[in-house]
Motif scaffolding. Structure first.
Motif, PDB file in Angstrom:
ATOM      1  N   ARG A  55      26.285  21.738 -25.006  1.00 51.83           N
ATOM      2  CA  ARG A  55      27.237  22.700 -25.575  1.00 51.83           C
ATOM      3  C   ARG A  55      26.584  23.575 -26.633  1.00 51.83           C
ATOM      4  NH1 ARG A  55      30.782  18.168 -25.086  1.00 51.83           N
ATOM      5  NH2 ARG A  55      30.506  17.590 -27.275  1.00 51.83           N
ATOM      6  N   LEU A  56      25.709  22.992 -27.446  1.00 47.63           N
ATOM      7  CA  LEU A  56      25.022  23.794 -28.461  1.00 47.63           C
ATOM      8  C   LEU A  56      24.017  24.751 -27.827  1.00 47.63           C
ATOM      9  CD1 LEU A  56      24.421  21.352 -31.450  1.00 47.63           C
ATOM     10  CD2 LEU A  56      26.446  22.697 -30.852  1.00 47.63           C
ATOM     11  N   LEU A  57      23.379  24.312 -26.770  1.00 44.57           N
ATOM     12  CA  LEU A  57      22.458  25.200 -26.057  1.00 44.57           C
ATOM     13  C   LEU A  57      23.215  26.384 -25.466  1.00 44.57           C
ATOM     14  CD1 LEU A  57      20.299  22.438 -24.368  1.00 44.57           C
ATOM     15  CD2 LEU A  57      19.431  24.142 -25.992  1.00 44.57           C
ATOM     16  N   ASP A  58      24.416  26.131 -24.951  1.00 46.37           N
ATOM     17  CA  ASP A  58      25.233  27.221 -24.403  1.00 46.37           C
ATOM     18  C   ASP A  58      25.659  28.210 -25.486  1.00 46.37           C
ATOM     19  OD1 ASP A  58      25.107  26.241 -21.833  1.00 46.37           O
ATOM     20  OD2 ASP A  58      27.059  25.236 -21.906  1.00 46.37           O
ATOM     21  N   ALA A  59      25.814  27.704 -26.715  1.00 46.81           N
ATOM     22  CA  ALA A  59      26.308  28.542 -27.808  1.00 46.81           C
ATOM     23  C   ALA A  59      25.205  29.348 -28.480  1.00 46.81           C
ATOM     24  CB  ALA A  59      27.009  27.677 -28.851  1.00 46.81           C
ATOM     25  N   THR A  60      23.953  29.089 -28.130  1.00 44.64           N
ATOM     26  CA  THR A  60      22.812  29.731 -28.786  1.00 44.64           C
ATOM     27  C   THR A  60      21.879  30.337 -27.745  1.00 44.64           C
ATOM     28  OG1 THR A  60      21.650  27.602 -28.809  1.00 44.64           O
ATOM     29  CG2 THR A  60      22.913  28.190 -30.782  1.00 44.64           C
ATOM     30  N   ARG A  61      20.895  31.083 -28.236  1.00 47.70           N
ATOM     31  CA  ARG A  61      19.975  31.760 -27.313  1.00 47.70           C
ATOM     32  C   ARG A  61      18.524  31.358 -27.502  1.00 47.70           C
ATOM     33  NH1 ARG A  61      20.654  37.717 -28.741  1.00 47.70           N
ATOM     34  NH2 ARG A  61      20.961  36.784 -30.793  1.00 47.70           N
ATOM     35  N   ARG A  62      18.142  31.011 -28.756  1.00 45.10           N
ATOM     36  CA  ARG A  62      16.715  30.822 -29.028  1.00 45.10           C
ATOM     37  C   ARG A  62      16.382  29.459 -29.612  1.00 45.10           C
ATOM     38  NH1 ARG A  62      18.421  35.277 -31.479  1.00 45.10           N
ATOM     39  NH2 ARG A  62      18.214  34.290 -33.522  1.00 45.10           N
ATOM     40  N   VAL A  63      17.270  28.872 -30.412  1.00 48.37           N
ATOM     41  CA  VAL A  63      16.919  27.675 -31.161  1.00 48.37           C
ATOM     42  C   VAL A  63      16.650  26.484 -30.244  1.00 48.37           C
ATOM     43  CG1 VAL A  63      18.179  28.305 -33.252  1.00 48.37           C
ATOM     44  CG2 VAL A  63      19.331  27.020 -31.451  1.00 48.37           C
ATOM     45  N   THR A  64      15.827  25.579 -30.749  1.00 43.96           N
ATOM     46  CA  THR A  64      15.662  24.280 -30.113  1.00 43.96           C
ATOM     47  C   THR A  64      16.819  23.387 -30.556  1.00 43.96           C
ATOM     48  OG1 THR A  64      13.257  24.491 -30.085  1.00 43.96           O
ATOM     49  CG2 THR A  64      14.144  22.255 -29.954  1.00 43.96           C
ATOM     50  N   VAL A  65      17.303  22.542 -29.669  1.00 46.13           N
ATOM     51  CA  VAL A  65      18.303  21.531 -29.997  1.00 46.13           C
ATOM     52  C   VAL A  65      17.643  20.168 -29.834  1.00 46.13           C
ATOM     53  CG1 VAL A  65      20.526  20.511 -29.372  1.00 46.13           C
ATOM     54  CG2 VAL A  65      20.232  23.004 -29.317  1.00 46.13           C
ATOM     55  N   ALA A  66      17.777  19.323 -30.849  1.00 47.95           N
ATOM     56  CA  ALA A  66      17.092  18.023 -30.843  1.00 47.95           C
ATOM     57  C   ALA A  66      18.079  16.900 -31.112  1.00 47.95           C
ATOM     58  CB  ALA A  66      15.984  18.005 -31.903  1.00 47.95           C
ATOM     59  N   THR A  67      17.939  15.811 -30.392  1.00 50.97           N
ATOM     60  CA  THR A  67      18.754  14.626 -30.654  1.00 50.97           C
ATOM     61  C   THR A  67      18.024  13.730 -31.642  1.00 50.97           C
ATOM     62  OG1 THR A  67      17.801  13.289 -28.870  1.00 50.97           O
ATOM     63  CG2 THR A  67      19.631  14.726 -28.294  1.00 50.97           C
ATOM     64  N   ALA A  68      18.779  13.155 -32.583  1.00 56.25           N
ATOM     65  CA  ALA A  68      18.149  12.339 -33.631  1.00 56.25           C
ATOM     66  C   ALA A  68      19.052  11.165 -34.005  1.00 56.25           C
ATOM     67  CB  ALA A  68      17.865  13.189 -34.869  1.00 56.25           C
ATOM     68  N   CYS A  69      18.954  10.101 -33.281  1.00 52.82           N
ATOM     69  CA  CYS A  69      18.095   9.853 -32.130  1.00 52.82           C
ATOM     70  C   CYS A  69      18.905   9.076 -31.082  1.00 52.82           C
ATOM     71  CB  CYS A  69      16.881   9.029 -32.489  1.00 52.82           C
ATOM     72  SG  CYS A  69      15.716   9.822 -33.619  1.00 52.82           S
ATOM     73  N   VAL A  70      18.548   9.220 -29.821  1.00 47.74           N
ATOM     74  CA  VAL A  70      19.162   8.435 -28.757  1.00 47.74           C
ATOM     75  C   VAL A  70      18.679   6.994 -28.879  1.00 47.74           C
ATOM     76  CG1 VAL A  70      19.332   8.091 -26.271  1.00 47.74           C
ATOM     77  CG2 VAL A  70      19.348  10.419 -27.206  1.00 47.74           C
ATOM     78  N   SER A  71      19.594   6.057 -29.004  1.00 50.66           N
ATOM     79  CA  SER A  71      19.217   4.643 -29.071  1.00 50.66           C
ATOM     80  C   SER A  71      18.763   4.167 -27.694  1.00 50.66           C
ATOM     81  CB  SER A  71      20.398   3.800 -29.539  1.00 50.66           C
ATOM     82  OG  SER A  71      20.128   2.423 -29.366  1.00 50.66           O
ATOM     83  N   ILE A  72      17.612   3.551 -27.635  1.00 47.92           N
ATOM     84  CA  ILE A  72      17.092   3.093 -26.344  1.00 47.92           C
ATOM     85  C   ILE A  72      17.927   1.951 -25.772  1.00 47.92           C
ATOM     86  CG2 ILE A  72      14.755   3.834 -26.916  1.00 47.92           C
ATOM     87  CD1 ILE A  72      14.046   0.850 -27.341  1.00 47.92           C
ATOM     88  N   TRP A  73      18.787   1.345 -26.588  1.00 46.67           N
ATOM     89  CA  TRP A  73      19.637   0.250 -26.106  1.00 46.67           C
ATOM     90  C   TRP A  73      20.922   0.780 -25.472  1.00 46.67           C
ATOM     91  CZ3 TRP A  73      16.432  -3.671 -26.739  1.00 46.67           C
ATOM     92  CH2 TRP A  73      15.558  -3.662 -27.842  1.00 46.67           C
ATOM     93  N   ASP A  74      21.287   2.030 -25.743  1.00 50.18           N
ATOM     94  CA  ASP A  74      22.567   2.560 -25.293  1.00 50.18           C
ATOM     95  C   ASP A  74      22.529   3.121 -23.886  1.00 50.18           C
ATOM     96  OD1 ASP A  74      23.822   1.975 -27.670  1.00 50.18           O
ATOM     97  OD2 ASP A  74      23.507   3.954 -28.544  1.00 50.18           O
ATOM     98  N   ARG A  75      21.359   3.552 -23.438  1.00 51.01           N
ATOM     99  CA  ARG A  75      21.280   4.214 -22.135  1.00 51.01           C
ATOM    100  C   ARG A  75      19.966   3.863 -21.468  1.00 51.01           C
ATOM    101  NH1 ARG A  75      22.548  10.564 -21.759  1.00 51.01           N
ATOM    102  NH2 ARG A  75      24.305   9.751 -22.931  1.00 51.01           N
ATOM    103  N   PRO A  76      19.995   3.329 -20.235  1.00 50.60           N
ATOM    104  CA  PRO A  76      18.744   3.046 -19.529  1.00 50.60           C
ATOM    105  C   PRO A  76      17.901   4.305 -19.386  1.00 50.60           C
ATOM    106  CG  PRO A  76      20.597   2.014 -18.400  1.00 50.60           C
ATOM    107  CD  PRO A  76      21.179   2.919 -19.459  1.00 50.60           C
ATOM    108  N   ALA A  77      16.580   4.126 -19.371  1.00 51.65           N
ATOM    109  CA  ALA A  77      15.677   5.274 -19.351  1.00 51.65           C
ATOM    110  C   ALA A  77      15.886   6.151 -18.127  1.00 51.65           C
ATOM    111  CB  ALA A  77      14.231   4.781 -19.415  1.00 51.65           C
ATOM    112  N   ASP A  78      16.140   5.551 -16.971  1.00 52.02           N
ATOM    113  CA  ASP A  78      16.308   6.371 -15.774  1.00 52.02           C
ATOM    114  C   ASP A  78      17.565   7.226 -15.867  1.00 52.02           C
ATOM    115  OD1 ASP A  78      17.981   4.156 -15.568  1.00 52.02           O
ATOM    116  OD2 ASP A  78      17.669   3.889 -13.413  1.00 52.02           O
ATOM    117  N   ARG A  79      18.625   6.692 -16.502  1.00 57.12           N
ATOM    118  CA  ARG A  79      19.852   7.481 -16.675  1.00 57.12           C
ATOM    119  C   ARG A  79      19.641   8.612 -17.678  1.00 57.12           C
ATOM    120  NH1 ARG A  79      24.545   3.662 -18.238  1.00 57.12           N
ATOM    121  NH2 ARG A  79      25.535   5.707 -18.553  1.00 57.12           N
TER     122      ARG A  79
END
Length: 287
Positions: A55-79
């Motif tokens: 959603r933030l990427l859709d709202a912007t044109r140039r900036v980088t969007v970064a997650t801080a941080c995805v917990s490795i326990w919450d979502r399997p790597a393949d997902r």
């Protein structure tokens, strides 16, 4: 991927009103900030949701969007890799996936964090298609995790650390990997008011062993962590004062080795966008 020199880190991107988040993201980009960080918090919602990033990427044109941080326990790597590649190619060029091991006090499955992160990175590498090393970083604080991040990702994203920690991390990383510092700031010149707000932000982190170990390595004591945090600890972890005072403190962090600084204006409310503070700092930092 270019994160630039300064970005904005805010819990409100993930915990606030989605419509306001989109508007705030567009304003932050217009002000000149180069990365928007989706803040997570101990015991809160799953951190760094890629749907929020989209959603933030859709709202912007140039900036980088970064997650801080995805917990490795919450979502399997393949997902996670599948969710990443489900985004349009143009969005993926502006998306940085921050990863973290979270905390044993929060995650029941928490075991051998270094080994778990190494295995998770292996799984991202072997996903079809993989989530490439240049599009990920690690919320590392300890030396072993920092070295792993340097070898297997773009770099590290430490948070709530002092200038000495930044300097030691830069030495560990060398000059190649990215050091993207998360830095809380409080634009208030009254010491009592600023420290009270700082302690509100610090409170959820004080019981967490990973943070406490990092502060002990920086020379703080168990006494510094008692009673909501000593003035010495608070003043080392937070920058507060007039905008020009905060800008000087950020320059000190940059001199110590931070390539990029994700500025968090501490509000102690998850859904509040500190947009007036963004504007005040932008007038000095990004002029």
């Amino acid at each position: 991927m270019n994160l630039g020199t300064f970005g904005i880190w805010s819990l409100a991107f993930t915990h606030g009103d989605p419509g306001e988040a989109a508007d705030a993201a567009a304003e932050a980009e217009e002000l000149g900030y180069e990365t928007l960080w989706l803040g997570g918090d101990p015991g809160g919602n799953p951190q760094g949701d890629l749907a929020t990033a989209a959603r933030l990427l859709d709202a912007t044109r140039r900036v980088t969007v970064a997650t801080a941080c995805v917990s490795i326990w919450d979502r399997p790597a393949d997902r996670l890799a599948d969710a990443y590649h489900a985004l349009p190619a143009g969005d993926r060029k502006r998306l940085m996936v921050g990863l973290g091991v979270s905390h044993g006090e929060i995650i029941d499955a928490y075991r051998r964090p270094y080994t778990a992160m190494a295995s998770y990175l292996d799984a991202l590498d072997s996903a079809a298609p993989p989530l490439r090393a240049s599009a990920r970083l690690v919320g590392a604080h300890g030396p072993r995790m920092t070295r792993l991040a340097a070898d297997r990702t773009l770099g590290v994203h430490p948070y709530l650390v002092d200038t000495g920690h930044v300097n030691r991390t830069r030495e560990l990383l060398g000059q190649g990997p990215l050091l993207a510092l998360g830095q809380p700031v409080i634009p208030h010149a009254d010491p009592a008011t600023a420290r009270a707000r700082a302690r509100g932000t610090l409170a959820p982190y004080l019981p967490l062993a990973n943070y406490r170990s990092a502060w002990l390595r920086s020379g703080f004591t168990e006494g510094d962590m008692a009673g909501g945090g000593s003035d010495r600890l608070v003043d080392a972890l937070f920058l507060w004062g007039r905008p020009e005072d905060i800008a000087a403190g950020l320059a000190e962090r940059r001199k110590a080795g931070a390539d990029h600084i994700a500025v968090q204006i501490a509000t102690n409310t998850r859904g509040t966008f500190a947009r007036s503070g963004w504007r005040e700092l932008a007038a000095i930092l990004l002029a």
